[in-house]
Design a protein around this motif. Structure first.
Motif, mmCIF file in Angstrom:
data_model
loop_
_atom_site.group_PDB
_atom_site.id
_atom_site.type_symbol
_atom_site.label_atom_id
_atom_site.label_comp_id
_atom_site.label_asym_id
_atom_site.label_seq_id
_atom_site.Cartn_x
_atom_site.Cartn_y
_atom_site.Cartn_z
ATOM 1 N N PRO A 288 0.812 -1.217 0.000
ATOM 2 C CA PRO A 288 0.000 0.000 0.000
ATOM 3 C C PRO A 288 0.852 1.277 0.000
ATOM 4 O O PRO A 288 1.382 1.681 1.035
ATOM 5 N N ALA A 289 0.997 1.871 -1.170
ATOM 6 C CA ALA A 289 1.704 3.143 -1.323
ATOM 7 C C ALA A 289 1.143 3.828 -2.560
ATOM 8 O O ALA A 289 1.099 3.241 -3.631
ATOM 9 N N ASP B 70 10.858 -4.029 5.719
ATOM 10 C CA ASP B 70 10.546 -5.241 4.949
ATOM 11 C C ASP B 70 9.976 -4.916 3.572
ATOM 12 O O ASP B 70 10.333 -5.551 2.582
ATOM 13 N N GLN B 71 9.087 -3.913 3.505
ATOM 14 C CA GLN B 71 8.524 -3.506 2.214
ATOM 15 C C GLN B 71 9.614 -2.951 1.310
ATOM 16 O O GLN B 71 9.666 -3.256 0.117
ATOM 17 N N SER B 72 10.502 -2.148 1.879
ATOM 18 C CA SER B 72 11.609 -1.577 1.102
ATOM 19 C C SER B 72 12.509 -2.674 0.558
ATOM 20 O O SER B 72 12.924 -2.635 -0.608
ATOM 21 N N LYS B 73 12.808 -3.672 1.390
ATOM 22 C CA LYS B 73 13.641 -4.787 0.942
ATOM 23 C C LYS B 73 12.971 -5.546 -0.191
ATOM 24 O O LYS B 73 13.624 -5.959 -1.148
ATOM 25 N N GLU B 74 11.659 -5.728 -0.093
ATOM 26 C CA GLU B 74 10.913 -6.434 -1.146
ATOM 27 C C GLU B 74 11.012 -5.679 -2.473
ATOM 28 O O GLU B 74 11.219 -6.276 -3.534
ATOM 29 N N LEU C 263 5.132 10.477 -0.852
ATOM 30 C CA LEU C 263 5.290 10.662 0.588
ATOM 31 C C LEU C 263 4.802 9.472 1.405
ATOM 32 O O LEU C 263 4.890 9.480 2.630
ATOM 33 N N SER C 264 4.310 8.428 0.736
ATOM 34 C CA SER C 264 3.877 7.221 1.446
ATOM 35 C C SER C 264 5.085 6.596 2.153
ATOM 36 O O SER C 264 6.198 6.602 1.635
#
Length: 64
Positions: free
Chosen positions: A34-35, A45-49, A39-40
């Protein structure tokens, strides 16, 4: 209560990866993260994905 949760903005991740924010947002949609704006906030973990997705994409392009 103190929360020490690292967060990264979409635009910050885009700058670090050398891509545009809309490209990160499109990747988020593909990965069901969800972004919706630059600015989200993204979790570690999401960044790594997302980073893993871009690395796989770049590896695949290098093979072609």
């Amino acid at each position: 209560m103190i929360f020490n949760v690292a967060r990264l903005r979409v635009r910050e991740l885009a700058e670090a990866l050398g891509v545009d924010s809309p490209e990160i947002i499109a990747t988020c949609i593909l990965l069901k993260i969800p972004a919706s704006t630059p600015l989200s906030s993204l979790s570690v973990d999401q960044s790594k994905e997302i980073i893993d997705y871009f690395q796989k994409l770049n590896t695949k392009q290098d093979m072609d």
